[in-house]
Design a protein around this motif. Structure first.
Motif, short mmCIF file in Angstrom:
data_model
loop_
_atom_site.label_atom_id
_atom_site.label_comp_id
_atom_site.label_asym_id
_atom_site.label_seq_id
_atom_site.Cartn_x
_atom_site.Cartn_y
_atom_site.Cartn_z
N GLY A 109 21.28 55.58 -8.56
CA GLY A 109 21.05 55.07 -9.91
C GLY A 109 20.12 55.92 -10.74
O GLY A 109 19.99 55.69 -11.94
N ASP A 110 19.42 56.91 -10.11
CA ASP A 110 18.55 57.83 -10.82
C ASP A 110 17.39 57.13 -11.52
O ASP A 110 16.97 57.51 -12.62
CB ASP A 110 19.36 58.66 -11.83
N HIS A 111 16.84 56.10 -10.88
CA HIS A 111 15.67 55.42 -11.43
C HIS A 111 14.40 56.10 -10.93
O HIS A 111 14.39 56.71 -9.87
CB HIS A 111 15.66 53.95 -11.01
N THR A 112 13.34 55.97 -11.67
CA THR A 112 12.06 56.56 -11.27
C THR A 112 11.42 55.71 -10.18
O THR A 112 11.77 54.53 -9.99
CB THR A 112 11.10 56.66 -12.45
N ALA A 113 10.45 56.31 -9.49
CA ALA A 113 9.72 55.58 -8.45
C ALA A 113 9.03 54.36 -9.04
O ALA A 113 9.01 53.27 -8.44
CB ALA A 113 8.71 56.50 -7.77
N GLU A 114 8.45 54.53 -10.22
CA GLU A 114 7.75 53.42 -10.87
C GLU A 114 8.70 52.27 -11.18
O GLU A 114 8.36 51.10 -11.01
CB GLU A 114 7.06 53.90 -12.15
N GLU A 115 9.90 52.61 -11.66
CA GLU A 115 10.88 51.58 -11.96
C GLU A 115 11.31 50.82 -10.71
O GLU A 115 11.43 49.59 -10.73
CB GLU A 115 12.11 52.21 -12.63
N VAL A 116 11.51 51.56 -9.62
CA VAL A 116 11.94 50.92 -8.38
C VAL A 116 10.87 49.98 -7.86
O VAL A 116 11.16 48.86 -7.43
CB VAL A 116 12.28 51.98 -7.31
N CYS A 117 9.62 50.41 -7.91
CA CYS A 117 8.52 49.55 -7.47
C CYS A 117 8.47 48.27 -8.29
O CYS A 117 8.25 47.17 -7.76
CB CYS A 117 7.19 50.29 -7.57
N ALA A 118 8.68 48.40 -9.60
CA ALA A 118 8.64 47.23 -10.46
C ALA A 118 9.83 46.31 -10.23
O ALA A 118 9.70 45.09 -10.21
CB ALA A 118 8.59 47.67 -11.93
N MET A 119 11.01 46.90 -10.04
CA MET A 119 12.22 46.10 -9.84
C MET A 119 12.19 45.34 -8.52
O MET A 119 12.56 44.15 -8.46
CB MET A 119 13.45 47.01 -9.87
N LEU A 120 11.75 46.01 -7.46
CA LEU A 120 11.76 45.40 -6.13
C LEU A 120 10.42 44.78 -5.77
O LEU A 120 10.30 44.13 -4.73
CB LEU A 120 12.13 46.45 -5.08
N GLN A 121 9.42 45.01 -6.63
CA GLN A 121 8.07 44.48 -6.42
C GLN A 121 7.52 44.91 -5.05
O GLN A 121 7.11 44.10 -4.22
CB GLN A 121 8.07 42.95 -6.56
N ILE A 122 7.54 46.22 -4.83
CA ILE A 122 6.99 46.81 -3.62
C ILE A 122 5.96 47.85 -4.02
O ILE A 122 5.92 48.29 -5.17
CB ILE A 122 8.08 47.46 -2.73
N SER A 123 5.11 48.25 -3.07
CA SER A 123 4.07 49.23 -3.37
C SER A 123 4.66 50.63 -3.46
O SER A 123 5.74 50.91 -2.93
CB SER A 123 2.99 49.19 -2.29
N ALA A 124 3.91 51.52 -4.10
CA ALA A 124 4.35 52.90 -4.22
C ALA A 124 4.47 53.55 -2.85
O ALA A 124 5.41 54.31 -2.58
CB ALA A 124 3.38 53.67 -5.10
N ALA A 125 3.52 53.27 -1.97
CA ALA A 125 3.56 53.85 -0.62
C ALA A 125 4.77 53.36 0.16
O ALA A 125 5.45 54.15 0.83
CB ALA A 125 2.27 53.49 0.14
N ASN A 126 5.07 52.08 0.06
CA ASN A 126 6.22 51.52 0.77
C ASN A 126 7.52 52.09 0.22
O ASN A 126 8.45 52.41 0.97
CB ASN A 126 6.22 50.00 0.63
N GLN A 127 7.57 52.29 -1.09
CA GLN A 127 8.75 52.87 -1.71
C GLN A 127 8.99 54.27 -1.19
O GLN A 127 10.12 54.65 -0.89
CB GLN A 127 8.58 52.87 -3.23
#
Length: 225
Positions: free
Chosen positions: A185-203
């Motif tokens: 989907g070419d989403h940014t790391a920040e977007e993925v963290c917000a969408m899935l509500q997970i931490s940056a490290a876990n992502q």
């Protein structure tokens, strides 16, 4: 025109139109602009379908989740306050809808805990491929992996697409969701963290492990180290 009819007619096409800024887009949708709604469907529905599939057991159910999400979006447009991007807001609705459907099916992996699971541990590449303590460069590759020839042409091959799709389906749900959003989907790391509500490290961990599995499967197919 209803959401259902839009989805059936457009068939989850890939993005063909650059969307306007959030304030303009939301205003158009609230005004009932059918063309704006069609553009959003084109741009997002394919990746939404892939993400929904991470939570539910069948492709058909994932399609229902996407349809229910768009219905919820249309009904809840007045509630959007702009605290996050409009896209993140839509995807959060999708995730919540998919989670509920997956829980109802009792076939999805629980997402109640954001702590790393079993898929977050262990080596991602066979340790034997690295030099040991007695090597000239301990911890480095024994033999540098060969680059894949013509990746642009290879990616177009039907066999490669089928393999990648198969690998994604086999991944643990959390890994599949992250790699689908980041690499497909070419989403940014920040977007993925917000969408899935997970931490940056876990992502980062989930993405790294998912990529390692896909690379290993492709390497085996292409016959490269």
């Amino acid at each position: 025109m209803t959401v259902t009819l839009f989805l059936h007619r457009r068939g989850y096409a890939r993005a063909v139109t650059k969307l306007p800024p959030d304030d303009e887009l939301v205003a158009a949708l609230r005004a009932g602009d059918g063309a704006a709604f069609a553009d959003v469907l084109d741009a997002w529905s394919s990746s939404m379908l892939r993400l929904a599939r991470s939570f539910v057991s069948t492709h058909a159910t994932a399609e229902e989740v996407v349809q229910d999400t768009w219905l919820a979006v249309v009904k809840g447009l007045s509630a959007f306050e702009g605290r996050s991007s409009f896209k993140t807001w839509v995807y959060r609705i999708l995730v919540n809808t998919a989670k509920k459907r997956g829980t109802h099916e009792k076939r999805s992996v629980p997402w109640t805990s954001l702590l790393p699971g079993d898929e977050d541990h262990g080596p991602t590449v066979d340790p034997s491929r690295f030099q040991g303590p007695g090597g000239a460069y301990p911890g480095h590759w024994r033999e540098t992996p060969e680059p894949w020839a013509s990746p642009e042409k290879t990616a177009l091959a039907l066999e490669i697409r089928e393999i990648i799709t198969g690998v994604l389906d086999e991944l643990p749900a959390r890994q599949r969701a992250v790699i689908s959003l980041r690499d497909v989907g070419d989403h940014t790391a920040e977007e993925v963290c917000a969408m899935l509500q997970i931490s940056a490290a876990n992502q980062r961990v989930l993405l790294h492990r998912a990529r390692a599995v896909v690379r290993a499967r492709l390497a085996g197919y292409l016959g490269v180290a």
